[in-house]
Scaffold this active site. Structure first.
Site, PDB file in Angstrom:
ATOM      1  N   HIS A   1     -36.598  26.072 -19.324  1.00 25.42           N
ATOM      2  CA  HIS A   1     -35.743  25.089 -18.655  1.00 25.42           C
ATOM      3  C   HIS A   1     -36.001  25.132 -17.164  1.00 25.42           C
ATOM      4  O   HIS A   1     -36.888  25.798 -16.679  1.00 25.42           O
ATOM      5  CB  HIS A   1     -34.265  25.445 -18.875  1.00 25.42           C
ATOM      6  CG  HIS A   1     -33.783  25.228 -20.251  1.00 25.42           C
ATOM      7  ND1 HIS A   1     -33.534  23.994 -20.781  1.00 25.42           N
ATOM      8  CD2 HIS A   1     -33.452  26.117 -21.238  1.00 25.42           C
ATOM      9  CE1 HIS A   1     -33.077  24.113 -22.011  1.00 25.42           C
ATOM     10  NE2 HIS A   1     -33.030  25.389 -22.322  1.00 25.42           N
TER      11      HIS A   1
ATOM     12  N   CYS B   1     -36.678  23.394 -25.494  1.00 24.81           N
ATOM     13  CA  CYS B   1     -35.591  24.096 -26.187  1.00 24.81           C
ATOM     14  C   CYS B   1     -35.010  23.300 -27.370  1.00 24.81           C
ATOM     15  O   CYS B   1     -35.656  23.187 -28.393  1.00 24.81           O
ATOM     16  CB  CYS B   1     -34.523  24.485 -25.169  1.00 24.81           C
ATOM     17  SG  CYS B   1     -33.541  25.891 -25.688  1.00 24.81           S
TER      18      CYS B   1
HETATM   19  N1  GLN Z   1     -28.866  25.147 -29.222  1.00 21.22           N
HETATM   20  C1  GLN Z   1     -30.171  25.694 -29.208  1.00 21.22           C
HETATM   21  C2  GLN Z   1     -30.203  27.206 -29.202  1.00 21.22           C
HETATM   22  O1  GLN Z   1     -29.258  27.847 -28.817  1.00 21.22           O
HETATM   23  C3  GLN Z   1     -30.948  25.143 -28.025  1.00 21.22           C
HETATM   24  C4  GLN Z   1     -30.432  25.653 -26.722  1.00 21.22           C
HETATM   25  C5  GLN Z   1     -30.969  24.947 -25.523  1.00 21.22           C
HETATM   26  O2  GLN Z   1     -31.517  23.839 -25.602  1.00 21.22           O
HETATM   27  N2  GLN Z   1     -30.776  25.549 -24.371  1.00 21.22           N
HETATM   28  O3  GLN Z   1     -31.193  27.800 -29.584  1.00 21.22           O
END
Ligand code: GLN
Length: 241
Positions: free
Chosen positions: A191, A94
């Protein structure tokens, strides 16, 4: 045998159980008699490209990503690029995945520089992509399950995807791809945690990393009955959604 794992910015980028990926790699390596050392790196630390066998870069909120983006380019970028180009194993989830690319335009419009190692770019959209996901990787004939929560839409250009989306949004909700693979670097939005749910992928990372270091290395088979069953149940439930 020893395995050195680098965890990038565990104090800033570690959401939805991302650290579980480190724990799974450690556990599965130790069951094969491999000693595991974990190196946590944060702001201002140098990246020792020769020492690490696997590097992990997790996800986070835009605010933390912005802090990491300015530090990582100054303190670690060239060594991480050499490490990735030399074919060492890297897993990015992510926010970490987004930062390996050219740039990430955050939800408030701020443009964060990426490391410009992967030919990908990301821009936040109007809504977030949240939920359970299933993808299929043709090359390995493997199905991976996960959980995504991101505002960013990522385009991977000429890179291979980690898989084709069967359920969920994937990289951008439109092209049907999830994640990317470049050499032995894997980027993904999965995740919580990717490797506990997909032990075949955990073993691929371990095997690749250890076989670069040790000749005639083989991974003994582990009993993954529970993991396989959990995956089957998740796929079945999502089919009916
Ligand atoms: N901030 C980034 C997004 O919203 C990554 C989010 C995350 O790592 N869960 O796309």
């Amino acid at each position: 045998m020893e395995l050195n794992i680098c965890h990038l910015y565990p104090d800033l980028l570690n959401v939805y159980g991302d650290i579980g990926n480190i724990l799974i790699l450690k556990h599965r390596a130790e069951l094969r008699g491999v000693k595991v050392n974990i190196y946590n790196l944060s702001l201002n630390d140098k990246f020792d490209k020769d020492l690490y066998d696997i590097t992990f870069f997790g996800g986070g909120q835009d605010y933390e990503q912005s802090i990491v983006s300015s530090d990582i380019f100054k303190t670690k970028r060239d060594d991480i690029k050499d490490y990735i180009e030399s074919g060492k194993v890297f897993l990015a989830i992510c926010g970490g995945y987004q930062l390996l690319g050219k740039y990430y335009i955050a939800a408030d419009g701020e443009k964060l520089d990426g490391l410009n190692i992967l030919n990908i770019s990301t821009e936040a959209g109007d809504n977030r992509f949240i939920g359970n996901t299933v993808i299929y990787n043709e090359e390995y004939n493997e199905t991976y399950v996960g959980f995504e929560n991101h505002g960013g839409r990522t385009y991977i250009n000429d890179l291979k995807p980690l898989g084709k989306v069967i359920h969920g949004y994937g990289n951008n909700g439109t092209d049907g791809y999830e994640g990317c693979i470049y050499k032995n670097t894997y980027g993904t939005y999965f995740h919580g945690s990717l490797l506990s749910k997909n032990p075949e992928l955990a073993d691929r990372l371990l095997y690749t990393a250890l076989s670069k270091k040790y000749d005639n290395f083989s991974l003994s088979k582990l009993d993954d009955t529970l993991e396989i069953k959990a995956k089957e149940i998740m796929i079945e439930r999502l089919k009916n959604n």
